[in-house]
Design an enzyme around this catalytic site. Structure first.
Site, PDB file in Angstrom:
ATOM      1  N   GLU A  73      -1.953  -7.076   7.371  1.00  8.63           N
ATOM      2  CA  GLU A  73      -0.552  -7.101   7.823  1.00  8.63           C
ATOM      3  C   GLU A  73      -0.345  -8.101   8.968  1.00  8.63           C
ATOM      4  OE1 GLU A  73       2.346  -7.131   7.285  1.00  8.63           O
ATOM      5  OE2 GLU A  73       3.228  -5.124   7.406  1.00  8.63           O
ATOM      6  N   HIS A 133       0.824  -1.222   0.000  1.00  9.73           N
ATOM      7  CA  HIS A 133       0.000   0.000   0.000  1.00  9.73           C
ATOM      8  C   HIS A 133       0.859   1.274   0.000  1.00  9.73           C
ATOM      9  CE1 HIS A 133       1.145   0.857   4.093  1.00  9.73           C
ATOM     10  NE2 HIS A 133       1.090  -0.458   4.276  1.00  9.73           N
TER      11      HIS A 133
HETATM   12  O1  LIG Z   1       6.161  -1.464   7.535  1.00 10.37           O
HETATM   13  C1  LIG Z   1       5.669  -2.601   7.546  1.00 10.37           C
HETATM   14  O2  LIG Z   1       6.191  -3.589   7.028  1.00 10.37           O
HETATM   15  C2  LIG Z   1       4.395  -2.837   8.245  1.00 10.37           C
HETATM   16  C3  LIG Z   1       4.534  -2.988   9.746  1.00 10.37           C
HETATM   17  O3  LIG Z   1       4.462  -1.767  10.391  1.00 10.37           O
HETATM   18  O4  LIG Z   1       3.320  -2.156   7.885  1.00 10.37           O
HETATM   19  P1  LIG Z   1       2.671  -1.701   6.524  1.00 10.37           P
HETATM   20  O5  LIG Z   1       3.271  -2.354   5.339  1.00 10.37           O
HETATM   21  O6  LIG Z   1       1.205  -2.043   6.668  1.00 10.37           O
HETATM   22  O7  LIG Z   1       2.937  -0.227   6.515  1.00 10.37           O
END
Ligand SMILES: O=C(O)[C@@H](CO)OP(=O)(O)O
Length: 226
Positions: free
Chosen positions: A82, A8
């Site tokens: 996640e 994302h």
């Molecule tokens: O950084 C990441 O790998 C995770 C954990 O905080 O979250 P996200 O990808 O949903 O931002």
């Protein structure tokens, strides 16, 4: 079948480098929205039969411009969320991030029953993501985009693709709107996929990169973790 896994776009918690994994989670920042919009031209050459996203708001917001451009319905699935940070939820200090990644890296090396304190085991995490991928395969779809999360994509791709280096997971970084393309390799039931492309930076182009604000400082942690 070709699977296009996309992390994302940027969120305020990525900017603050927090382990923010609870649902529904934060919305995208302005840069995150630009990164999401940029998926449309960046993927213009790729055929897509379906677009899936995790239940997290940031994943659905990231998929939305692509969904509209392709005239498809967004398929939202819980299994794509996640990896829960459990007791470490919302922590941003280096030792906590190191503890989170240590558990994930142990899963890659086979310790799948190890539990993230207050969270899930590796077996549980892989199995919920596997279930969505199985659904996609059984639907006979050929080209599918899946918007998910940094740790989830890195862990699943590492465990399910035959051509990953499980001893060196730090090699597989994934910034906001980075992308991993996998194809069925047949063969191994445990690792039936093959990574054909790993683009760690935003696929919309370098002007959309903000690598110091794309989540917990994985590079620093990696240097100490292994
Ligand atoms: O950084 C990441 O790998 C995770 C954990 O905080 O979250 P996200 O990808 O949903 O931002």
């Amino acid at each position: 079948m070709r699977l296009i896994l996309i992390r994302h776009g940027q969120t305020p918690s990525n900017v603050r480098r927090l382990l923010d994994t609870a649902l529904p989670g934060p919305a995208l920042t302005e840069l995150g929205e630009q990164q999401a919009q940029a998926l449309v031209p960046a993927l213009a050459e790729l055929p897509l039969d379906a677009i899936y996203a995790s239940v997290a708001l940031r994943a659905q917001q990231t998929a939305q411009p692509l969904v509209e451009a392709r005239g498809l319905d967004l398929q939202v699935r819980e299994g794509l969320r996640e990896i829960s940070a459990g007791d470490l939820e919302l922590a941003g200090d280096l030792p906590s991030i190191k503890s989170y990644l240590k558990v994930v890296y142990a899963w890659l090396l086979g310790e799948r029953e190890l539990r993230m304190p207050g969270g899930e085991t590796g077996a549980e995490v892989l199995s919920r993501f596997d279930e969505v991928i199985r659904e996609i395969s059984e639907a006979g779809l050929q080209n599918v985009a899946v918007v998910s999360h940094g740790a989830m994509i890195r862990a699943w791709a590492a465990c399910r693709a035959a051509n990953t280096d499980l001893e060196n997971p730090q090699k597989y970084d994934l910034s906001n709107t980075g992308m991993v393309i996998l194809e069925n390799s047949g063969g191994d039931a445990e690792r039936p996929w093959r990574i054909v492309s790993w683009i760690g930076e935003p696929i919309g182009g370098p002007e959309l990169a903000d690598t110091h604000h794309d989540g917990p400082e994985i590079e620093e942690v990696n240097a100490e973790t292994r």
